[in-house]
Design a protein around this motif. Structure first.
Motif, PDB file in Angstrom:
ATOM      1  N   ASN A 112       0.829  -1.207   0.000  1.00 27.11           N
ATOM      2  CA  ASN A 112       0.000   0.000   0.000  1.00 27.11           C
ATOM      3  C   ASN A 112       0.865   1.259   0.000  1.00 27.11           C
ATOM      4  O   ASN A 112       0.588   2.214  -0.739  1.00 27.11           O
ATOM      5  N   ARG A 113       1.885   1.268   0.835  1.00 24.03           N
ATOM      6  CA  ARG A 113       2.729   2.454   0.938  1.00 24.03           C
ATOM      7  C   ARG A 113       3.586   2.643  -0.312  1.00 24.03           C
ATOM      8  O   ARG A 113       3.832   3.770  -0.732  1.00 24.03           O
ATOM      9  N   MET A 114       4.054   1.539  -0.884  1.00 21.44           N
ATOM     10  CA  MET A 114       4.894   1.656  -2.069  1.00 21.44           C
ATOM     11  C   MET A 114       4.090   2.045  -3.309  1.00 21.44           C
ATOM     12  O   MET A 114       4.479   2.935  -4.074  1.00 21.44           O
ATOM     13  N   LEU A 115       2.946   1.385  -3.505  1.00 24.37           N
ATOM     14  CA  LEU A 115       2.168   1.575  -4.726  1.00 24.37           C
ATOM     15  C   LEU A 115       1.193   2.737  -4.630  1.00 24.37           C
ATOM     16  O   LEU A 115       0.780   3.289  -5.652  1.00 24.37           O
ATOM     17  N   GLY A 116       0.816   3.100  -3.409  1.00 27.99           N
ATOM     18  CA  GLY A 116      -0.191   4.137  -3.216  1.00 27.99           C
ATOM     19  C   GLY A 116      -1.562   3.527  -3.001  1.00 27.99           C
ATOM     20  O   GLY A 116      -1.918   2.525  -3.640  1.00 27.99           O
ATOM     21  N   ASP A 117      -2.345   4.110  -2.109  1.00 26.96           N
ATOM     22  CA  ASP A 117      -3.675   3.600  -1.780  1.00 26.96           C
ATOM     23  C   ASP A 117      -4.557   4.795  -1.459  1.00 26.96           C
ATOM     24  O   ASP A 117      -4.454   5.380  -0.385  1.00 26.96           O
ATOM     25  N   TRP A 118      -5.429   5.156  -2.415  1.00 26.86           N
ATOM     26  CA  TRP A 118      -6.250   6.352  -2.274  1.00 26.86           C
ATOM     27  C   TRP A 118      -7.733   5.982  -2.285  1.00 26.86           C
ATOM     28  O   TRP A 118      -8.083   4.808  -2.343  1.00 26.86           O
ATOM     29  N   ASP A 119      -8.602   6.980  -2.244  1.00 30.47           N
ATOM     30  CA  ASP A 119     -10.042   6.727  -2.122  1.00 30.47           C
ATOM     31  C   ASP A 119     -10.590   5.904  -3.284  1.00 30.47           C
ATOM     32  O   ASP A 119     -11.385   4.988  -3.079  1.00 30.47           O
ATOM     33  N   VAL A 120     -10.215   6.219  -4.501  1.00 29.88           N
ATOM     34  CA  VAL A 120     -10.721   5.502  -5.676  1.00 29.88           C
ATOM     35  C   VAL A 120      -9.624   4.683  -6.337  1.00 29.88           C
ATOM     36  O   VAL A 120      -9.865   3.586  -6.830  1.00 29.88           O
ATOM     37  N   ILE A 121      -8.404   5.210  -6.329  1.00 31.99           N
ATOM     38  CA  ILE A 121      -7.264   4.510  -6.913  1.00 31.99           C
ATOM     39  C   ILE A 121      -6.620   3.636  -5.839  1.00 31.99           C
ATOM     40  O   ILE A 121      -5.888   4.121  -4.977  1.00 31.99           O
ATOM     41  N   TYR A 122      -6.928   2.348  -5.897  1.00 29.79           N
ATOM     42  CA  TYR A 122      -6.344   1.388  -4.967  1.00 29.79           C
ATOM     43  C   TYR A 122      -4.932   1.017  -5.454  1.00 29.79           C
ATOM     44  O   TYR A 122      -4.516   1.423  -6.550  1.00 29.79           O
ATOM     45  N   PRO A 123      -4.167   0.268  -4.663  1.00 27.89           N
ATOM     46  CA  PRO A 123      -2.836  -0.146  -5.140  1.00 27.89           C
ATOM     47  C   PRO A 123      -2.919  -0.768  -6.539  1.00 27.89           C
ATOM     48  O   PRO A 123      -3.782  -1.611  -6.800  1.00 27.89           O
ATOM     49  N   ASP A 162     -12.134  -8.518 -16.020  1.00 27.08           N
ATOM     50  CA  ASP A 162     -10.765  -8.075 -15.778  1.00 27.08           C
ATOM     51  C   ASP A 162      -9.953  -9.311 -15.413  1.00 27.08           C
ATOM     52  O   ASP A 162     -10.049  -9.833 -14.300  1.00 27.08           O
ATOM     53  N   PHE A 163      -9.159  -9.787 -16.375  1.00 30.70           N
ATOM     54  CA  PHE A 163      -8.328 -10.969 -16.162  1.00 30.70           C
ATOM     55  C   PHE A 163      -7.053 -10.551 -15.441  1.00 30.70           C
ATOM     56  O   PHE A 163      -6.208  -9.872 -15.993  1.00 30.70           O
ATOM     57  N   GLY A 164      -6.943 -10.960 -14.146  1.00 29.71           N
ATOM     58  CA  GLY A 164      -5.797 -10.567 -13.331  1.00 29.71           C
ATOM     59  C   GLY A 164      -6.013  -9.186 -12.747  1.00 29.71           C
ATOM     60  O   GLY A 164      -5.235  -8.264 -12.985  1.00 29.71           O
ATOM     61  N   CYS A 165      -7.059  -9.018 -11.954  1.00 30.81           N
ATOM     62  CA  CYS A 165      -7.552  -7.685 -11.588  1.00 30.81           C
ATOM     63  C   CYS A 165      -6.816  -7.036 -10.424  1.00 30.81           C
ATOM     64  O   CYS A 165      -7.243  -5.985  -9.934  1.00 30.81           O
ATOM     65  N   GLY A 166      -5.717  -7.646  -9.946  1.00 29.68           N
ATOM     66  CA  GLY A 166      -4.935  -7.016  -8.892  1.00 29.68           C
ATOM     67  C   GLY A 166      -5.747  -6.787  -7.635  1.00 29.68           C
ATOM     68  O   GLY A 166      -6.465  -7.669  -7.156  1.00 29.68           O
ATOM     69  N   TRP A 167      -5.661  -5.577  -7.086  1.00 33.68           N
ATOM     70  CA  TRP A 167      -6.412  -5.208  -5.885  1.00 33.68           C
ATOM     71  C   TRP A 167      -7.733  -4.507  -6.243  1.00 33.68           C
ATOM     72  O   TRP A 167      -8.353  -3.895  -5.385  1.00 33.68           O
ATOM     73  N   GLY A 168      -8.128  -4.589  -7.507  1.00 30.69           N
ATOM     74  CA  GLY A 168      -9.410  -4.039  -7.914  1.00 30.69           C
ATOM     75  C   GLY A 168      -9.384  -2.580  -8.291  1.00 30.69           C
ATOM     76  O   GLY A 168     -10.438  -1.949  -8.425  1.00 30.69           O
ATOM     77  N   CYS A 169      -8.198  -2.018  -8.512  1.00 30.33           N
ATOM     78  CA  CYS A 169      -8.100  -0.592  -8.819  1.00 30.33           C
ATOM     79  C   CYS A 169      -8.820  -0.237 -10.114  1.00 30.33           C
ATOM     80  O   CYS A 169      -9.613   0.707 -10.150  1.00 30.33           O
TER      81      CYS A 169
END
Length: 377
Positions: A112-123, A162-169
């Motif tokens: 979270n800290r490295m990639l960023g974690d915001w209200d709409v833009i998740y990691p 979404d194939f391989g959707c990560g953390w859902g960003c």
């Protein structure tokens, strides 16, 4: 024969230089041996760095900026240390469970800290798009998803896989833009799925809207009740070893008239690319496909448009990740990494420095991102 035409013909007899796909058997074998030597040198550098050798970042970057242009322009065959890098593998994905463990299931607080974690833009573990004048990482990631929306032609009411959707960003952001879009996320990482399940219970998240469905599993086993209007995949195909079988599966999930958008790291050299370091520590069996690889596979899906995203975008993204990683050492050093944290930190810094610098070499024109718009063949 003129001298201009003679050198390309001569190159097939010469090891190391030129297109490895055109080599005579003797020159091919010699080039493969030289590739293993180059990889061994990179691995030796990686191991001593991971184990404590102090190399200033400026010196490290200078080494990469000196060596990579030579390899990209003159000796691309040396960038494929293993035979499996050069061809399709037998399965859609290899070492996928190992990949989840060493890369995507790292402590969530650190990511979270490295990639960023915001209200709409998740990691989001893929490049941002900086060339539209983004002022920061969050804005660059928004611009990148906006580009996907435009190029895939997403319209309100679409049902998207979404194939391989990560953390859902990407689904979360697109759901925020279109009130009638539905998303299905397909992901193999249990930890990423747990993150999304938490968001699906959070009333402030668009993943909780009832328009997002999560499937934890791999593409081989995935079965759905209906076909999709659009399919997108961001960054996953670096971990897919068989494009032919993967495209066959995606085509079977796409409705008639539907579209597929694939975004991957790619190289504009004659062969695919990998490294012993990334294979061992970062992306097991990962490879960067040649820019022409996706359009070459046109049995079930065919490419109707493609774009090259300059590597400076990923350079800026990785540089931002490195700065954020370094700035948060005090809060992340006590998390569980499965190894001594000092070693993990140096391993991770080598990874971010190496890849971030490679993308910047040759003004980003050789190593960047490929984007492909595909339909049924």
């Amino acid at each position: 024969m003129t001298s201009a035409n003679a050198f390309p013909t001569l190159q097939k007899y010469l090891p190391i230089t030129g297109d490895i796909n055109l080599k005579t058997p003797i020159a091919y074998k010699a080039t493969r041996g030289a590739a293993r030597v180059v990889d061994a040198l990179q691995m030796a550098l990686a191991e001593v760095y991971i184990n404590g050798l102090e190399i200033p970042d400026s010196v490290f970057r200078s080494m990469i900026h000196t060596s990579m242009p030579i390899l990209f322009k003159h000796s691309p065959g040396l960038l494929a240390p293993y035979d499996w890098v050069l061809e399709e593998s037998s399965g859609i994905a290899e070492s996928s469970r190992e990949l989840m463990k060493v890369q995507y299931d790292r402590p969530q607080a650190m990511l979270n800290r490295m990639l960023g974690d915001w209200d709409v833009i998740y990691p989001k573990y893929s490049t941002g798009f900086w060339q539209n004048g983004a002022a920061n990482l969050e804005e660059a990631q928004r611009h990148m998803i906006d580009q996907v929306i435009e190029r895939l032609g997403i319209t309100d009411g679409d049902h998207i896989l979404d194939f391989g959707c990560g953390w859902g960003c990407v689904p979360n952001y697109i759901l925020s833009k279109f009130p009638n879009v539905r998303f299905t996320g397909l992901n193999l990482s249990h930890e990423q799925c747990e993150y999304m399940r938490h968001k699906m219970q959070d009333p402030n998240s668009y993943l909780s809207s009832g328009r997002f469905t999560l499937y934890e599993g791999d593409l081989n086993e995935a079965q759905f009740d209906e076909k999709f209007d659009k399919i997108l995949s961001i960054g996953v195909f670096c971990h897919v070893g068989n494009l032919t079988n993967a495209f066959q599966k995606l085509a079977s999930l796409l409705r008639s008239g539907g579209k597929v958008f694939i975004h991957i790291i790619t190289v504009r050299i004659p062969n695919h690319m990998s490294s012993g370091f990334t294979h061992k520590y970062i992306f097991p069996h990962g490879r960067y496909w040649n820019y022409d690889a996706v359009p070459h596979h046109n049995r079930d899906l065919k490419t109707i448009d493609r774009w090259y995203m300059n590597g400076t975008n990923y350079h800026k993204t990785l540089t931002d990740w490195l700065e954020r990683f370094d700035a948060n050492q005090e809060s992340i050093q006590h998390l569980e990494y499965g190894m001594d944290y000092a070693k993990f930190r140096r391993l991770w810094r080598f990874y971010l420095l190496l890849l971030g610098t490679i993308f910047a070499t040759c003004d980003g024109e050789y190593n960047g991102n490929g984007q492909y718009l595909m339909v049924h063949a």
